[in-house]
Design an enzyme around this catalytic site. Structure first.
Site, PDB file in Angstrom:
ATOM      1  N   SER A  12      32.698  30.079  35.698  1.00 24.02           N
ATOM      2  CA  SER A  12      31.769  29.195  36.398  1.00 24.02           C
ATOM      3  C   SER A  12      31.313  28.094  35.457  1.00 24.02           C
ATOM      4  O   SER A  12      31.374  28.235  34.230  1.00 24.02           O
ATOM      5  CB  SER A  12      30.547  29.994  36.865  1.00 24.02           C
TER       6      SER A  12
ATOM      7  N   TYR B 295      23.892  36.325  35.233  1.00 20.74           N
ATOM      8  CA  TYR B 295      25.120  35.785  35.813  1.00 20.74           C
ATOM      9  C   TYR B 295      25.813  34.832  34.846  1.00 20.74           C
ATOM     10  O   TYR B 295      27.022  34.930  34.601  1.00 20.74           O
ATOM     11  CB  TYR B 295      24.785  35.069  37.119  1.00 20.74           C
TER      12      TYR B 295
END
EC number: 1.-.-.-
Length: 294
Positions: A186, A199
């Protein structure tokens, strides 16, 4: 006549209505429903008779990859949580409409036994395995570190990082030369948001694990690459991945002034799975609407 489209307006550009679903969220119940290429992706046989396992293949980016793989000629197994059966059955129907085999393998990737068995079940059901698109992930926004529990921290790492280790460790001995593993990091690995501490940390771990693994298995003829999405409109966002106040303007901070749709990542997953990317390994491919990696 040109078929060019303006990328800033090619997909939904408006504000998103606030909406909250229990984790992990059902894509079919979202407003608007994410575009995973169901009506637009057209294949050209680039993955004819390949065998693919896609984690998180019921919705979002995984769904887009699974649909694209099938339309490019691959048989596809998808994993998903049992509560996502509605979305998974829809993907199965789309894959089978392509004349390809669809295998549904529900389970929780944070369970080591399931994660390890998943590889073997997919290999058996498909009659082989040469593409692994590891997309499934957990993201829950917690604005204050005081509210981030050890339970959530461990669960996020179990699904996003430990499952990656379990899956690839089981798969490497089974994969033939020419096989491709595609992991999903990401932009958060490079630009961590303050409300996504756990995350973002997992996405940095995925990046380095994948690069190291790529170097280790290169001599086996197996490639490993990483896709790093930016803000993509998926069920992850409305089931706790973002706080509700961030939903309306989601993605509008990018130079493209909009969130991405899962369909916009499918061609990257196809390219990295195909023989066209034969000299590409240990690379990161950003799909971030103009936001930079690094």
């Amino acid at each position: 006549m040109s078929h060019l489209k303006d990328p800033t307006t090619q997909y939904y550009t408006g504000e998103y209505p606030k909406q909250k679903q229990p984790t992990p969220g059902i894509q079919a119940k979202m407003t608007p429903v994410p575009d995973c290429g169901e009506k637009t992706y057209v294949g050209s046989g680039r993955l004819k008779d390949r065998k693919a396992l896609v984690t998180g293949g019921d919705s979002g980016i995984g769904r887009a990859a699974a649909i694209a793989y099938a339309r490019e000629g691959a048989d596809v197994a998808i994993s998903y949580l049992p509560v996502e059966e509605e979305d998974a059955q829809d993907v199965k129907k789309i894959i089978e409409e392509c004349g390809r085999k669809a295998v549904l393998l529900p389970g929780d990737l944070s369970d080591e036994k399931f994660a390890r068995s998943l590889v073997h079940e997919a290999h058996k059901a498909l009659g082989g395995l040469d593409i692994m698109a590891l997309v499934a992930g957990k993201q829950v926004a917690i604005p204050d570190i005081a509210d981030l529990t050890s339970e959530q921290f461990q669960k996020t790492f179990a699904i996003n990082v430990f499952a990656l280790f379990w899956l690839t460790q089981e798969a490497i001995p089974l994969l033939p030369k020419g096989a491709s593993i595609i992991t999903t990091s990401s932009i958060q690995a490079y630009q961590p948001s303050p409300h996504l501490l756990d995350y973002a940390a997992t996405k940095a771990a995925i990046l380095n694990y994948s690069r190291g693994l790529a170097k280790q298995v290169a001599e086996k003829g197996i490639r490993v690459n990483i896709v790093a999405p930016g803000p993509i409109w998926t069920a992850l966002q409305i089931s706790g991945g973002q706080t509700q106040d961030k939903i309306p303007q989601f993605g509008q901070q990018t130079p493209m002034k909009r969130a991405g749709q899962p369909a916009e990542l499918a061609p990257v997953y196809v390219y990295l799975a195909s023989q066209e990317s034969s000299y590409v390994t240990a690379e990161v491919h950003g799909v971030c609407g103009g936001e930079h990696l690094g």
